[in-house]
Design a protein around this motif. Structure first.
Motif, PDB file in Angstrom:
ATOM      1  N   THR A   3       0.848  -1.187   0.000  1.00 27.35           N
ATOM      2  CA  THR A   3       0.000   0.000   0.000  1.00 27.35           C
ATOM      3  C   THR A   3       0.878   1.231   0.000  1.00 27.35           C
ATOM      4  O   THR A   3       1.912   1.276   0.671  1.00 27.35           O
ATOM      5  CB  THR A   3      -0.919   0.023   1.232  1.00 27.35           C
ATOM      6  OG1 THR A   3      -0.110  -0.032   2.406  1.00 27.35           O
ATOM      7  CG2 THR A   3      -1.881  -1.159   1.213  1.00 27.35           C
ATOM      8  N   ALA A   4       0.442   2.210  -0.730  1.00 26.76           N
ATOM      9  CA  ALA A   4       1.194   3.462  -0.788  1.00 26.76           C
ATOM     10  C   ALA A   4       0.960   4.244   0.494  1.00 26.76           C
ATOM     11  O   ALA A   4      -0.109   4.175   1.107  1.00 26.76           O
ATOM     12  CB  ALA A   4       0.762   4.278  -1.991  1.00 26.76           C
ATOM     13  N   GLN A   5       1.960   5.004   0.886  1.00 30.59           N
ATOM     14  CA  GLN A   5       1.825   5.827   2.085  1.00 30.59           C
ATOM     15  C   GLN A   5       0.908   7.005   1.744  1.00 30.59           C
ATOM     16  O   GLN A   5       1.226   7.837   0.908  1.00 30.59           O
ATOM     17  CB  GLN A   5       3.198   6.311   2.516  1.00 30.59           C
ATOM     18  CG  GLN A   5       3.193   7.025   3.839  1.00 30.59           C
ATOM     19  CD  GLN A   5       4.609   7.415   4.247  1.00 30.59           C
ATOM     20  OE1 GLN A   5       5.536   7.279   3.483  1.00 30.59           O
ATOM     21  NE2 GLN A   5       4.745   7.912   5.465  1.00 30.59           N
ATOM     22  N   THR A   6      -0.237   7.075   2.430  1.00 33.21           N
ATOM     23  CA  THR A   6      -1.231   8.088   2.082  1.00 33.21           C
ATOM     24  C   THR A   6      -1.307   9.225   3.090  1.00 33.21           C
ATOM     25  O   THR A   6      -2.006  10.190   2.867  1.00 33.21           O
ATOM     26  CB  THR A   6      -2.621   7.461   1.951  1.00 33.21           C
ATOM     27  OG1 THR A   6      -2.938   6.816   3.169  1.00 33.21           O
ATOM     28  CG2 THR A   6      -2.642   6.467   0.803  1.00 33.21           C
ATOM     29  N   GLU A   7      -0.612   9.097   4.193  1.00 40.16           N
ATOM     30  CA  GLU A   7      -0.692  10.160   5.187  1.00 40.16           C
ATOM     31  C   GLU A   7       0.089  11.381   4.697  1.00 40.16           C
ATOM     32  O   GLU A   7       1.025  11.262   3.917  1.00 40.16           O
ATOM     33  CB  GLU A   7      -0.162   9.685   6.535  1.00 40.16           C
ATOM     34  CG  GLU A   7       1.297   9.251   6.472  1.00 40.16           C
ATOM     35  CD  GLU A   7       1.747   8.576   7.744  1.00 40.16           C
ATOM     36  OE1 GLU A   7       2.763   8.991   8.270  1.00 40.16           O
ATOM     37  OE2 GLU A   7       1.055   7.631   8.181  1.00 40.16           O
ATOM     38  N   ASP A   8      -0.319  12.512   5.167  1.00 41.11           N
ATOM     39  CA  ASP A   8       0.305  13.774   4.778  1.00 41.11           C
ATOM     40  C   ASP A   8       1.645  13.908   5.489  1.00 41.11           C
ATOM     41  O   ASP A   8       1.702  13.897   6.719  1.00 41.11           O
ATOM     42  CB  ASP A   8      -0.616  14.938   5.144  1.00 41.11           C
ATOM     43  CG  ASP A   8      -0.114  16.238   4.540  1.00 41.11           C
ATOM     44  OD1 ASP A   8       0.761  16.188   3.661  1.00 41.11           O
ATOM     45  OD2 ASP A   8      -0.631  17.301   4.958  1.00 41.11           O
ATOM     46  N   ILE A   9       2.721  14.014   4.733  1.00 43.05           N
ATOM     47  CA  ILE A   9       4.044  14.062   5.352  1.00 43.05           C
ATOM     48  C   ILE A   9       4.710  15.420   5.132  1.00 43.05           C
ATOM     49  O   ILE A   9       5.914  15.548   5.312  1.00 43.05           O
ATOM     50  CB  ILE A   9       4.939  12.932   4.812  1.00 43.05           C
ATOM     51  CG1 ILE A   9       5.090  13.033   3.299  1.00 43.05           C
ATOM     52  CG2 ILE A   9       4.415  11.576   5.223  1.00 43.05           C
ATOM     53  CD1 ILE A   9       6.141  12.104   2.726  1.00 43.05           C
ATOM     54  N   ARG A  10       3.903  16.431   4.778  1.00 42.59           N
ATOM     55  CA  ARG A  10       4.477  17.750   4.556  1.00 42.59           C
ATOM     56  C   ARG A  10       4.851  18.398   5.879  1.00 42.59           C
ATOM     57  O   ARG A  10       4.240  18.151   6.916  1.00 42.59           O
ATOM     58  CB  ARG A  10       3.487  18.649   3.816  1.00 42.59           C
ATOM     59  CG  ARG A  10       3.290  18.215   2.367  1.00 42.59           C
ATOM     60  CD  ARG A  10       2.340  19.127   1.701  1.00 42.59           C
ATOM     61  NE  ARG A  10       0.996  18.830   2.255  1.00 42.59           N
ATOM     62  CZ  ARG A  10      -0.109  19.410   1.847  1.00 42.59           C
ATOM     63  NH1 ARG A  10      -0.046  20.359   0.917  1.00 42.59           N
ATOM     64  NH2 ARG A  10      -1.262  19.107   2.350  1.00 42.59           N
TER      65      ARG A  10
END
Length: 80
Positions: free
Chosen positions: A71-78
């Motif tokens: 699964t792709a990392q979907t959390e906001d990492i900005r």
């Protein structure tokens, strides 16, 4: 022998030597082609299907092979 005849003899000799050099060069390139071709062929044969297998390797004891969906990392990492 006069100079004109001598110059013509030198020209014939130079043309003859150039022709021989060209024939030798072509022969060397041809031999190089065959050596490289044989090396590539032998390399392909060595890497052929007898060294590769399409069967799954046995899993380590106590484990079994399973397909896991990545699964792709979907959390906001900005940065904030």
């Amino acid at each position: 022998m006069n100079t004109r005849a001598f110059e013509e003899a030198l020209q014939r000799q130079a043309i003859f030597e150039l022709a021989v050099a060209l024939i030798v060069l072509i022969a060397l390139f041809w031999a190089t082609y065959w050596v490289i071709k044989a090396g590539v062929r032998d390399g392909i044969i060595e890497a052929g299907p007898r060294t590769r297998t399409h069967e799954k390797p046995a899993a380590p004891p106590g484990y079994r092979w399973a397909l896991v969906k990545e699964t792709a990392q979907t959390e906001d990492i900005r940065a904030d």
